[in-house]
Design a protein around this motif. Structure first.
Motif, short mmCIF file in Angstrom:
data_model
loop_
_atom_site.label_atom_id
_atom_site.label_comp_id
_atom_site.label_asym_id
_atom_site.label_seq_id
_atom_site.Cartn_x
_atom_site.Cartn_y
_atom_site.Cartn_z
N MET A 93 0.78 -1.06 -0.03
CA MET A 93 0.64 0.30 0.05
C MET A 93 1.14 1.09 -0.45
N ARG A 94 0.30 2.05 -1.10
CA ARG A 94 1.52 3.50 -1.18
C ARG A 94 0.30 4.62 -0.12
N ASN A 95 1.93 5.87 0.58
CA ASN A 95 1.03 6.45 1.24
C ASN A 95 0.91 7.80 -0.13
N GLU A 96 0.07 8.64 -0.56
CA GLU A 96 0.28 9.47 -0.98
C GLU A 96 0.24 10.49 -0.45
N LEU A 97 0.45 11.21 -0.81
CA LEU A 97 1.07 12.73 -0.12
C LEU A 97 0.32 13.83 0.18
N THR A 98 0.00 14.91 0.63
CA THR A 98 -1.67 15.39 -0.03
C THR A 98 -0.83 16.61 0.69
N TYR A 99 -1.24 17.69 0.32
CA TYR A 99 -1.05 18.97 0.46
C TYR A 99 -2.11 19.99 0.45
N THR A 100 -1.80 21.35 1.16
CA THR A 100 -2.91 22.17 1.96
C THR A 100 -1.81 23.90 1.09
N GLN A 101 -3.21 24.05 0.02
CA GLN A 101 -2.98 25.05 0.00
C GLN A 101 -3.46 26.55 0.83
N VAL A 102 -2.24 27.63 0.62
CA VAL A 102 -1.80 28.71 1.44
C VAL A 102 -1.59 29.51 0.93
N GLY A 103 -2.39 30.60 0.39
CA GLY A 103 -1.87 31.37 -1.02
C GLY A 103 -2.01 31.09 -2.13
N ASP A 104 -0.64 31.36 -2.39
CA ASP A 104 -0.41 30.80 -3.40
C ASP A 104 0.58 29.05 -4.02
N TYR A 105 1.20 28.51 -2.42
CA TYR A 105 1.79 28.13 -2.07
C TYR A 105 1.00 26.78 -1.97
N LEU A 106 1.67 25.83 -2.26
CA LEU A 106 1.49 24.49 -1.48
C LEU A 106 1.65 23.48 -0.44
N PHE A 107 1.85 22.71 0.38
CA PHE A 107 2.42 22.64 1.19
C PHE A 107 2.45 21.32 1.85
N PRO A 108 3.60 20.39 1.87
CA PRO A 108 3.01 18.85 1.43
C PRO A 108 1.75 18.80 3.28
N ASN A 109 1.43 17.87 3.29
CA ASN A 109 0.81 17.98 5.40
C ASN A 109 1.91 16.57 5.31
N VAL A 110 2.10 17.04 6.11
CA VAL A 110 3.28 16.08 6.81
C VAL A 110 3.33 15.57 7.93
N ALA A 111 3.89 14.51 8.85
CA ALA A 111 3.42 14.74 10.23
C ALA A 111 4.65 13.31 11.05
N LEU A 112 4.66 13.44 12.20
CA LEU A 112 5.44 12.61 12.43
C LEU A 112 5.22 11.26 13.15
N PRO A 113 5.41 10.22 13.21
CA PRO A 113 4.84 9.67 13.79
C PRO A 113 4.65 9.52 15.07
N GLU A 114 3.21 8.55 15.40
CA GLU A 114 2.91 9.11 16.96
C GLU A 114 3.70 8.39 18.30
N GLN A 115 4.43 9.51 19.07
CA GLN A 115 5.27 8.54 20.16
C GLN A 115 4.89 8.15 21.50
N PRO A 116 5.65 7.05 21.85
CA PRO A 116 5.23 6.48 23.39
C PRO A 116 4.99 7.73 24.40
N ARG A 147 19.63 9.71 10.11
CA ARG A 147 18.36 8.84 9.84
C ARG A 147 17.41 8.42 10.84
N LEU A 148 18.12 8.12 12.18
CA LEU A 148 15.94 7.61 13.03
C LEU A 148 15.96 8.99 13.10
N ALA A 149 16.49 10.31 13.05
CA ALA A 149 15.49 11.58 13.12
C ALA A 149 14.17 11.25 11.87
N LEU A 150 14.88 11.31 11.01
CA LEU A 150 14.55 11.31 9.61
C LEU A 150 12.54 10.23 9.49
N LYS A 151 13.44 9.43 9.90
CA LYS A 151 12.29 7.65 10.09
C LYS A 151 11.43 8.33 10.99
N GLY A 152 11.66 8.68 11.92
CA GLY A 152 10.69 9.00 12.91
C GLY A 152 10.55 8.23 14.25
#
Length: 118
Positions: free
Chosen positions: A1-24, A49-54
């Motif tokens: 299953m592939r995760n599709e990246l979604t975007y939010t438009q703010v003015g003329d710009y599109l920002f990716p909707n990214v979030a870190l995984p839930e942390q204990p 590498r560990l920080a970027l992967k969450g």
């Protein structure tokens, strides 16, 4: 299953909707904080590498739990080898405390070299 990246438009710009995984919801203990400092100072590639992967916090908690369980399992063995007994504790508390501190220092040295600083 592939995760599709979604975007939010703010003015003329599109920002990716990214979030870190839930942390204990736990605090890091002594060994987790030591591992974090070691990774930042001596293994920045692995840290990034560990920080970027969450998975950094999960890794640190795993080190913390493993170190504490190893300490708990090693202490009775080291105490027995050093001759620490309940009779010694009752008759000479200062000698007992000294031997127990020595055993804990030995166990921590092993844990630091095998888990934290590797």
């Amino acid at each position: 299953m592939r995760n599709e990246l979604t975007y939010t438009q703010v003015g003329d710009y599109l920002f990716p909707n990214v979030a870190l995984p839930e942390q204990p919801d736990r605090d890091l203990g002594k060994y987790g904080r030591m591992r974090l400092r070691y990774l930042k100072e001596h293994r920045p590639g692995l840290f990034n590498r560990l920080a970027l992967k969450g998975t950094l916090f999960t890794h640190l908690l795993e080190i913390e739990d493993t170190a504490n369980s190893r300490l708990e399992s090693m202490m009775p063995q080291l105490a027995k080898a050093a001759g620490v007994t309940e009779q010694l504790k009752a008759s000479n508390q200062m000698a007992w405390v000294g031997l127990m501190n020595s055993c804990k220092a030995q166990a921590e040295e092993i844990i630091l070299s095998e888990l934290v600083y590797s």
